[in-house]
Write a protein that holds these residues in place. Structure first.
Motif, PDB file in Angstrom:
ATOM      1  N   UNK A  29       0.829  -1.201   0.000  1.00  0.00           N
ATOM      2  CA  UNK A  29       0.000   0.000   0.000  1.00  0.00           C
ATOM      3  C   UNK A  29       0.867   1.256   0.000  1.00  0.00           C
ATOM      4  N   UNK A  30       1.967   1.252   0.766  1.00  0.00           N
ATOM      5  CA  UNK A  30       2.836   2.418   0.817  1.00  0.00           C
ATOM      6  C   UNK A  30       3.436   2.704  -0.559  1.00  0.00           C
ATOM      7  N   UNK A  31       3.909   1.661  -1.240  1.00  0.00           N
ATOM      8  CA  UNK A  31       4.484   1.835  -2.576  1.00  0.00           C
ATOM      9  C   UNK A  31       3.423   2.347  -3.548  1.00  0.00           C
ATOM     10  N   UNK A  32       2.206   1.792  -3.481  1.00  0.00           N
ATOM     11  CA  UNK A  32       1.133   2.230  -4.373  1.00  0.00           C
ATOM     12  C   UNK A  32       0.812   3.704  -4.143  1.00  0.00           C
ATOM     13  N   UNK A  33       0.772   4.138  -2.891  1.00  0.00           N
ATOM     14  CA  UNK A  33       0.481   5.540  -2.610  1.00  0.00           C
ATOM     15  C   UNK A  33       1.622   6.444  -3.060  1.00  0.00           C
ATOM     16  N   UNK A  34       2.856   5.982  -2.925  1.00  0.00           N
ATOM     17  CA  UNK A  34       3.999   6.765  -3.396  1.00  0.00           C
ATOM     18  C   UNK A  34       3.933   6.934  -4.917  1.00  0.00           C
ATOM     19  N   UNK A  35       3.561   5.875  -5.617  1.00  0.00           N
ATOM     20  CA  UNK A  35       3.435   5.956  -7.071  1.00  0.00           C
ATOM     21  C   UNK A  35       2.334   6.944  -7.449  1.00  0.00           C
ATOM     22  N   UNK A  36       1.184   6.867  -6.770  1.00  0.00           N
ATOM     23  CA  UNK A  36       0.084   7.794  -7.063  1.00  0.00           C
ATOM     24  C   UNK A  36       0.515   9.241  -6.826  1.00  0.00           C
TER      25      UNK A  36
END
Length: 77
Positions: A29-36
């Motif tokens: 989830x952290x990586x996905x939010x960083x990408x967004x």
């Protein structure tokens, strides 16, 4: 939902682990939010809120910032 595989060096993996833990979320989830956050093609709200907040800022087309100085003469070759 798709899945990806990331190959990270040890130092980068440690940063992801620490950041995800600090934010109380899974690494995925952290990586996905960083990408967004970093791949988004729009201005962040804090930036958009600045629009119009400088009343004396000259803008092109409003008559106050249209005058441009003459270009500096260039030397020929």
């Amino acid at each position: 939902m798709s899945q990806i595989t990331l190959y990270l060096d040890d130092a980068t993996q440690a940063l992801v682990d620490q950041a995800a833990h600090a934010h109380g979320m899974s690494k995925s989830r952290w990586v996905a939010e960083a990408i967004r956050r970093y791949a988004a093609q729009e201005w962040p709200p804090a930036c958009l809120n600045l629009a119009g907040s400088f009343p004396d800022f000259p803008l092109v087309g409003d008559g106050t910032g249209d005058a441009q100085p003459e270009d500096t003469p260039r030397l020929g070759f």
